[in-house]
Design an enzyme around this catalytic site. Structure first.
Site, PDB file in Angstrom:
ATOM      1  N   SER A 140       0.842  -1.195   0.000  1.00  0.00           N
ATOM      2  CA  SER A 140       0.000   0.000   0.000  1.00  0.00           C
ATOM      3  C   SER A 140       0.878   1.245   0.000  1.00  0.00           C
ATOM      4  O   SER A 140       2.067   1.203   0.368  1.00  0.00           O
ATOM      5  CB  SER A 140      -0.884  -0.002   1.252  1.00  0.00           C
ATOM      6  OG  SER A 140      -1.531   1.233   1.450  1.00  0.00           O
ATOM      7  N   TYR A 153      -2.499  -0.488  10.394  1.00  0.00           N
ATOM      8  CA  TYR A 153      -2.477  -0.725   8.953  1.00  0.00           C
ATOM      9  C   TYR A 153      -1.129  -0.342   8.356  1.00  0.00           C
ATOM     10  O   TYR A 153      -0.544  -1.097   7.568  1.00  0.00           O
ATOM     11  CB  TYR A 153      -3.600   0.057   8.284  1.00  0.00           C
ATOM     12  CG  TYR A 153      -3.807  -0.304   6.833  1.00  0.00           C
ATOM     13  CD1 TYR A 153      -4.468  -1.485   6.485  1.00  0.00           C
ATOM     14  CD2 TYR A 153      -3.342   0.509   5.810  1.00  0.00           C
ATOM     15  CE1 TYR A 153      -4.652  -1.836   5.156  1.00  0.00           C
ATOM     16  CE2 TYR A 153      -3.528   0.174   4.482  1.00  0.00           C
ATOM     17  CZ  TYR A 153      -4.180  -1.009   4.161  1.00  0.00           C
ATOM     18  OH  TYR A 153      -4.352  -1.354   2.845  1.00  0.00           O
ATOM     19  N   LYS A 157       1.511  -2.914   6.594  1.00  0.00           N
ATOM     20  CA  LYS A 157       1.860  -2.780   5.178  1.00  0.00           C
ATOM     21  C   LYS A 157       3.339  -2.462   4.992  1.00  0.00           C
ATOM     22  O   LYS A 157       3.962  -2.918   4.018  1.00  0.00           O
ATOM     23  CB  LYS A 157       0.984  -1.710   4.519  1.00  0.00           C
ATOM     24  CG  LYS A 157      -0.467  -2.147   4.352  1.00  0.00           C
ATOM     25  CD  LYS A 157      -0.588  -3.424   3.524  1.00  0.00           C
ATOM     26  CE  LYS A 157      -2.020  -3.826   3.259  1.00  0.00           C
ATOM     27  NZ  LYS A 157      -2.121  -5.051   2.443  1.00  0.00           N
TER      28      LYS A 157
END
Length: 298
Positions: A140, A153, A157
């Site tokens: 990401s 998150y 990632k």
């Protein structure tokens, strides 16, 4: 770089019940690949598989469960005879300040996104070694420019990006290629679920262009498929993400400075962000874990 024809290739996609995973499964199938869909939502996976134009199958498995993923890998190889491509796409997200976050949800994001990637690779590497295949890890923009209110998150990632780069050096001499796929905000259930929260939607809207836009999934998936055909080390789902690599050393400091200003402006509102996993995929994950918890208690 030359492209590998996908016709007749066997591709595994995790997190294939919805979002980018579902669209990627459809795109690979349309190009003649035999597709194995892996995920938690069995009925949804069955429905997606039923709509694919080519040969396919679906397997119910939690990507964090080594036993389940090993069984899925064995059954997929028995079904199709080989595995040529594995896309580690499964992921969940949660937002909000760390101190106000749900510790269980925070840990689950890291488990699914990072630990799940390693479990997936461990399960399928023997098959990929035999076929001299390709492993694509979906990362990401969050790996390049970590942002406030997304600690789990962004950490996960960043972790999968490093994991894939490290793995590439381990398996290259075996003929296995490893790629990292980068996506910005793409119109999926996960992003729409995050946008349901007013504070998170406001924070995202304050990001500089082009990072503040939501991008349609169609072109993003086409770019990912092209990367798979080329067995690319880096795959960029939005055109401008490639350019962030050249300035990524400056981005964390810049984002932290801008983010700190936004956080001061939010004040107490920052603590009002909904805890727990976001989107339909997050709800499915929480439901599955709740079901397994009740089964263990009974």
């Amino acid at each position: 770089m030359s492209r590998v024809r996908l016709d007749g290739q066997v591709a595994v996609v995790t997190g294939a019940a919805r979002g980018v995973g579902e669209r990627l499964a459809r795109a690979l199938s349309a190009r003649g690949a035999k597709v194995a869909l892996v995920g938690l939502e069995e009925d949804t996976l069955r429905s997606v598989a039923g709509g694919l134009p080519g040969e396919c199958g679906h397997w119910y498995a939690d990507v964090t469960d080594h036993g389940a993923m090993t069984r899925a890998a064995r059954e997929i190889e028995e079904r199709f005879g080989t595995v040529d491509i594995v896309v580690a796409n499964a992921g969940v997200a949660a937002g909000g300040p760390l101190l106000d976050s749900d510790p269980v949800a925070w840990r689950r994001v890291v488990e699914v996104n990072l630990v799940g990637a390693a479990v997936t690779a461990r399960a399928f590497l023997p098959a990929l070694t035999a076929s001299r295949g390709y492993f694509l890890q979906i990362a990401s923009l969050a790996a390049i420019a970590p942002a406030p209110m997304m600690t789990a998150y962004c950490a996960s990632k960043s972790g999968v990006e490093a994991f894939a780069h490290s793995l590439r050096g381990e398996v290259a001499h075996l003929g296995v290629r490893v790629g990292v796929g980068y996506l910005s905000w793409t119109d999926t259930d996960m992003v729409r679920g995050a946008d349901e929260d007013e504070v998170m939607r406001e924070m995202r809207g304050r990001l500089p262009w082009p990072a503040n836009r939501t991008y349609p999934p169609g072109p993003a998936v086409e770019r990912i498929v092209a990367g798979i055909e080329r067995r690319s080390a880096h795959v960029y789902a939005q055109w401008w993400l490639r350019g962030t690599q050249s300035v990524r050393g400056y981005l964390p400091g810049l984002v932290a400075t801008v983010g700190a200003r936004h956080m001061r402006g939010l004040g107490a509102r920052a603590g009002s962000v909904r805890t727990g996993l976001v989107g339909a995929g997050g709800a499915a994950d929480e439901k599955e874990r709740g079901h397994r918890g009740r089964t263990h208690d009974e």
